[in-house]
Design an enzyme around this catalytic site. Structure first.
Site, short mmCIF file in Angstrom:
data_model
loop_
_atom_site.label_atom_id
_atom_site.label_comp_id
_atom_site.label_asym_id
_atom_site.label_seq_id
_atom_site.Cartn_x
_atom_site.Cartn_y
_atom_site.Cartn_z
N TYR A 179 4.68 9.07 0.60
CA TYR A 179 3.86 8.02 0.97
C TYR A 179 3.42 8.34 2.26
O TYR A 179 2.38 8.06 2.72
CB TYR A 179 4.28 6.43 0.68
CG TYR A 179 2.98 5.71 0.92
CD1 TYR A 179 1.97 5.56 0.62
CD2 TYR A 179 3.81 4.66 2.22
CE1 TYR A 179 0.94 4.87 1.29
CE2 TYR A 179 2.68 3.60 2.70
CZ TYR A 179 1.22 3.82 1.88
OH TYR A 179 0.24 2.84 2.64
N ARG A 186 -4.19 11.53 4.91
CA ARG A 186 -5.29 10.91 4.73
C ARG A 186 -5.76 10.61 5.96
O ARG A 186 -7.14 10.57 6.27
CB ARG A 186 -4.99 9.46 4.12
CG ARG A 186 -6.11 8.61 4.05
CD ARG A 186 -5.88 7.31 3.11
NE ARG A 186 -4.57 6.58 3.45
CZ ARG A 186 -4.14 5.44 2.92
NH1 ARG A 186 -4.92 4.83 1.76
NH2 ARG A 186 -3.06 5.00 3.22
N TYR A 240 0.30 -1.02 11.56
CA TYR A 240 1.60 -1.35 11.43
C TYR A 240 2.43 -0.56 12.56
O TYR A 240 1.80 0.63 12.91
CB TYR A 240 1.98 -0.57 10.28
CG TYR A 240 1.58 -1.39 8.85
CD1 TYR A 240 1.54 -2.91 9.04
CD2 TYR A 240 1.49 -0.86 7.85
CE1 TYR A 240 1.25 -3.52 7.62
CE2 TYR A 240 1.44 -1.54 6.50
CZ TYR A 240 1.20 -2.88 6.70
OH TYR A 240 1.08 -3.71 5.17
N ARG A 253 -7.69 -4.82 4.57
CA ARG A 253 -7.26 -5.73 3.17
C ARG A 253 -8.39 -6.30 2.26
O ARG A 253 -7.80 -6.35 1.07
CB ARG A 253 -6.47 -7.00 3.84
CG ARG A 253 -5.73 -6.84 5.05
CD ARG A 253 -4.55 -6.17 4.31
NE ARG A 253 -3.22 -5.95 5.31
CZ ARG A 253 -1.94 -5.19 4.85
NH1 ARG A 253 -1.67 -4.93 3.66
NH2 ARG A 253 -1.10 -5.32 5.75
N GLU A 360 2.95 -5.40 -6.76
CA GLU A 360 1.76 -5.36 -6.01
C GLU A 360 0.37 -5.66 -6.74
O GLU A 360 0.38 -5.33 -8.11
CB GLU A 360 1.46 -4.08 -5.29
CG GLU A 360 0.26 -3.74 -4.53
CD GLU A 360 0.23 -2.36 -3.79
OE1 GLU A 360 1.07 -1.93 -3.34
OE2 GLU A 360 -0.89 -1.73 -3.92
#
Ligand code: 3EB
Length: 370
Positions: A179, A186, A240, A253, A360
């Site tokens: 990830y 990305r 983060y 979000r 999730e």
């Protein structure tokens, strides 16, 4: 005094595209008329690529198996309205399959990592670490590069919502979690296409599919920019701290799409994270409740940003990603406490992108008439 209530619809609203989301089985889809197909932007299967005769829109699959009764359930995106005309993408060079109307575009790309040689280093490989980060990095960068190239051509420049599915998302490769490698690639792709500005990142989900699945990315883009929503209870993912990876995840979000007269709120994959930390590790019921608290906070924030109480929990459709199928019952019970009985909810088995997250939830919603 009598107040005559005038129509609240904006002038010209009748000609506005209305985006619609339905969860239908492939059998139900097979019964639809050609007129219905004319308005379909795209179809997404879950466990497998759905077989649909005569489909006139891109068909893809997340490869995350459904945990519900119907194992041939699909997510169907349509766009309705009297003036709406859809066309298929016609770029032979691109692996992106897409269909669009004036305002909106749906696209998907499926890439096999094994088609990439990989540039992984043989150094620092632990047991169980197959060192395939090079192939993952290349595949991700190419997928996003092709997506941005299509969006530049059709001028639906703004990514609103992206769904990312990659096999074995939590596995180590070349000393880091897959990830996290995905996040690096990305970020590189966003930067290389001039999209590094954090004021314009899409709502997203990123989940793990079983080993051997292709990387599947599908998305909705729009001609006009969305409004990005952040959650006051959570650190923005793009901020983060480095302990969650060298390159932060490029997503917001939630996004609000003011162009649509239908579905206009896209809530990203949401989990039991407060600030930037996972809370309630090992307690799936508490994680589910915390996730709903995060979604409620996002709804409040979206309503604050659009300056009207348009979005409510009751008008959302949900996709719930369950890490361990044995937790399904507990998650369903926890949701039943807060959601109406008839709420549309699809349950899928998927790995969540932090090892300690057991559930999730993503959501999509229409605006209430206010
Ligand atoms: C989180 O809040 C959980 O990398 O695109 C959720 C939604 C998550 C999207 C992404 C990751 C992504 O950090 C993980």
């Amino acid at each position: 005094m009598t107040i005559t209530r005038m129509s609240t619809a904006a002038p010209g609203a009748a000609t506005t595209a209305a985006l619609q989301l339905d969860y239908l089985s492939s059998d139900e889809i097979a019964l639809q008329s050609p007129a219905w197909w004319r308005n379909v932007l795209g179809v997404v299967g879950f466990g497998n690529l759905p077989v649909i005769d005569g489909a006139r829109a891109p068909i893809t699959a997340s490869m995350t198996p459904s945990l519900g009764v119907s194992d041939n359930l699909c997510e169907v995106w349509r766009v309705c309205g009297p003036e709406v005309r859809l066309a298929n993408g016609a770029d032979e060079q691109s692996q992106v399959r897409y269909r669009f109307c004036d305002e909106l575009l749906f696209g998907s790309i499926t890439i096999e990592e094994r088609d990439f040689k990989g540039r992984s280093s043989p150094l620092g490989r632990a047991k169980g670490d197959s060192g395939d980060s090079g192939a993952l990095l290349q595949a991700t960068e190419i997928a996003y590069r092709e997506i941005f190239s299509v969006l530049n051509q059709t001028e639906h420049r703004h990514l609103i919502r992206v769904w990312n599915y990659l096999p074995e998302i939590n596995r180590e490769a070349d000393g880091d979690e897959r990830y996290r490698h995905f996040n690096s690639a990305r970020r590189t792709a966003f930067r290389d296409s001039g999209r590094a500005k954090l004021s314009t990142v899409p709502a997203a989900s990123a989940l793990g599919s079983p080993a051997g699945s292709p990387i599947c990315i599908y998305f909705i883009a729009a001609r006009e920019p969305p409004q990005m929503i952040e959650n006051p209870r959570q650190t923005s993912a793009y901020h983060y701290p480095p302990k969650f990876g060298r390159h932060t995840p490029m997503f917001s979000r939630a996004c609000v799409l003011s162009e649509s007269a239908g579905t206009s709120l896209f809530v990203s994959g949401t989990a039991s994270i407060v600030g930037h930390e996972t809370i309630h590790p090992g307690d799936v019921a508490a994680q589910t409740q915390e996730t709903l608290a995060n979604i409620s906070a996002l709804l409040d924030e979206a309503n604050r940003v659009v300056r009207s109480p348009r979005y409510t929990l009751d008008r959302l459709k949900f996709k719930v990603y369950v890490r361990q199928p044995s937790d399904l019952h507990t998650i369903k019970s926890a949701l039943a406490e807060s959601l109406r009985t008839a709420a549309p909810i699809v349950y899928l088995q998927a790995d969540v992108c932090r090892e300690d997250l057991l559930v999730e939830i993503e959501a999509t919603g229409e605006s209430a008439e206010v």
